[in-house]
Design a protein around this motif. Structure first.
Motif, mmCIF file in Angstrom:
data_model
loop_
_atom_site.group_PDB
_atom_site.id
_atom_site.type_symbol
_atom_site.label_atom_id
_atom_site.label_comp_id
_atom_site.label_asym_id
_atom_site.label_seq_id
_atom_site.Cartn_x
_atom_site.Cartn_y
_atom_site.Cartn_z
ATOM 1 N N UNK A 2 -62.183 -66.636 17.684
ATOM 2 C CA UNK A 2 -61.609 -65.557 18.518
ATOM 3 C C UNK A 2 -60.283 -66.093 18.957
ATOM 4 N N UNK A 3 -59.247 -66.030 18.642
ATOM 5 C CA UNK A 3 -58.066 -66.658 19.274
ATOM 6 C C UNK A 3 -57.128 -65.614 19.995
ATOM 7 N N UNK A 4 -57.027 -66.033 21.307
ATOM 8 C CA UNK A 4 -56.042 -65.084 22.185
ATOM 9 C C UNK A 4 -54.783 -65.994 22.705
ATOM 10 N N UNK A 5 -54.024 -65.194 22.888
ATOM 11 C CA UNK A 5 -52.661 -65.699 23.650
ATOM 12 C C UNK A 5 -52.882 -66.360 24.603
ATOM 13 N N UNK A 6 -52.134 -67.414 25.083
ATOM 14 C CA UNK A 6 -52.277 -68.297 26.208
ATOM 15 C C UNK A 6 -52.172 -67.382 27.640
ATOM 16 N N UNK A 7 -52.653 -67.419 28.440
ATOM 17 C CA UNK A 7 -52.424 -66.380 29.687
ATOM 18 C C UNK A 7 -50.989 -65.890 30.186
ATOM 19 N N UNK A 8 -50.236 -67.180 30.242
ATOM 20 C CA UNK A 8 -48.780 -67.085 30.554
ATOM 21 C C UNK A 8 -48.072 -66.142 29.867
ATOM 22 N N UNK A 9 -48.334 -66.195 28.797
ATOM 23 C CA UNK A 9 -47.728 -65.144 27.772
ATOM 24 C C UNK A 9 -48.098 -63.785 27.949
ATOM 25 N N UNK A 10 -49.546 -63.598 28.003
ATOM 26 C CA UNK A 10 -49.905 -62.057 28.446
ATOM 27 C C UNK A 10 -49.627 -61.547 29.565
ATOM 28 N N UNK A 11 -49.408 -62.484 30.706
ATOM 29 C CA UNK A 11 -48.964 -61.964 31.792
ATOM 30 C C UNK A 11 -47.179 -61.791 32.114
ATOM 31 N N UNK A 12 -46.419 -62.588 31.302
ATOM 32 C CA UNK A 12 -45.181 -62.191 30.862
ATOM 33 C C UNK A 12 -45.188 -61.046 30.262
ATOM 34 N N UNK A 13 -45.925 -60.548 29.174
ATOM 35 C CA UNK A 13 -45.500 -59.497 28.575
ATOM 36 C C UNK A 13 -46.030 -58.434 29.298
ATOM 37 N N UNK A 14 -47.058 -58.334 30.235
ATOM 38 C CA UNK A 14 -47.516 -57.319 31.153
ATOM 39 C C UNK A 14 -46.259 -57.131 32.088
ATOM 40 N N UNK A 15 -45.806 -58.019 32.672
ATOM 41 C CA UNK A 15 -44.522 -57.945 33.661
ATOM 42 C C UNK A 15 -43.426 -57.059 33.168
ATOM 43 N N UNK A 16 -43.015 -57.681 31.880
ATOM 44 C CA UNK A 16 -41.942 -57.023 31.041
ATOM 45 C C UNK A 16 -42.047 -55.557 30.709
ATOM 46 N N UNK A 17 -43.476 -55.300 30.328
ATOM 47 C CA UNK A 17 -43.565 -54.068 30.015
ATOM 48 C C UNK A 17 -43.387 -53.012 31.170
ATOM 49 N N UNK A 18 -44.140 -53.432 32.130
ATOM 50 C CA UNK A 18 -44.123 -52.694 33.466
ATOM 51 C C UNK A 18 -42.688 -52.412 34.010
ATOM 52 N N UNK A 19 -42.065 -53.593 33.894
ATOM 53 C CA UNK A 19 -40.546 -53.494 34.573
ATOM 54 C C UNK A 19 -39.712 -52.531 33.478
ATOM 55 N N UNK A 20 -39.790 -52.710 32.172
ATOM 56 C CA UNK A 20 -39.059 -51.758 31.171
ATOM 57 C C UNK A 20 -39.749 -50.309 31.252
ATOM 58 N N UNK A 21 -40.743 -49.991 31.694
ATOM 59 C CA UNK A 21 -41.162 -48.558 32.034
ATOM 60 C C UNK A 21 -40.868 -48.092 33.325
ATOM 61 N N UNK A 22 -40.218 -48.931 34.128
ATOM 62 C CA UNK A 22 -39.480 -48.409 35.334
ATOM 63 C C UNK A 22 -40.381 -48.680 36.520
ATOM 64 N N UNK A 23 -41.411 -49.630 36.279
ATOM 65 C CA UNK A 23 -42.402 -50.002 37.420
ATOM 66 C C UNK A 23 -41.746 -51.358 37.987
ATOM 67 N N UNK A 24 -42.849 -51.873 38.680
ATOM 68 C CA UNK A 24 -42.219 -53.189 39.450
ATOM 69 C C UNK A 24 -43.681 -54.035 39.394
ATOM 70 N N UNK A 25 -43.460 -55.454 38.405
ATOM 71 C CA UNK A 25 -44.394 -56.311 38.490
ATOM 72 C C UNK A 25 -43.955 -57.726 39.015
ATOM 73 N N UNK A 26 -44.938 -58.301 39.622
ATOM 74 C CA UNK A 26 -44.829 -59.530 40.175
ATOM 75 C C UNK A 26 -46.223 -60.536 40.171
#
Length: 108
Positions: A2-26
């Motif tokens: 079971x291979x997962x993406x590194x956490x830093x990439x998952x976090x970056x994607x989550x923040x980017x998706x939130x910001x792209x949806x008009x929200x704010x992520x930090x």
């Protein structure tokens, strides 16, 4: 395996998706870049705080677990960080913050 993406990439994607949806992520606290757990502080446009994290649901499958304490969320986060320095703490403020967290953390 079971291979997962590194956490830093998952976090970056989550923040980017939130910001792209008009929200704010930090990022409130950085953890281990490869394999740290993620605690999401979710708000719906400034509403009440919910603490969410990946866990095993009642059906035995990975899911997004509500870890919101009955008392002060800030003290809960501090306790968790003191026990797990690899823990990432991410705040997402937006209408779809819970859905985006679940999709980014790859849980149902």
């Amino acid at each position: 395996m079971n291979e997962r993406l590194p956490t830093q990439l998952v976090v970056a994607a989550m923040l980017r998706r939130t910001n792209d949806a008009g929200g704010f992520g930090v990022v409130l606290a950085k953890g281990d870049p490869q394999a740290g757990a993620v605690l999401v502080v979710a708000r719906a446009r400034g509403g009440p705080v919910r603490l969410l994290e990946r866990g095993i649901g009642p059906d035995g499958r990975p899911g997004l677990i509500d870890a919101t304490p009955a008392d002060d969320p800030d003290s809960y986060i501090a306790r968790r960080r003191s026990r797990d320095p690899d823990l990432w703490v991410i705040e997402l403020d937006g209408a779809d913050s819970e859905r985006l967290a679940a999709e980014s953390l790859d849980v149902d």
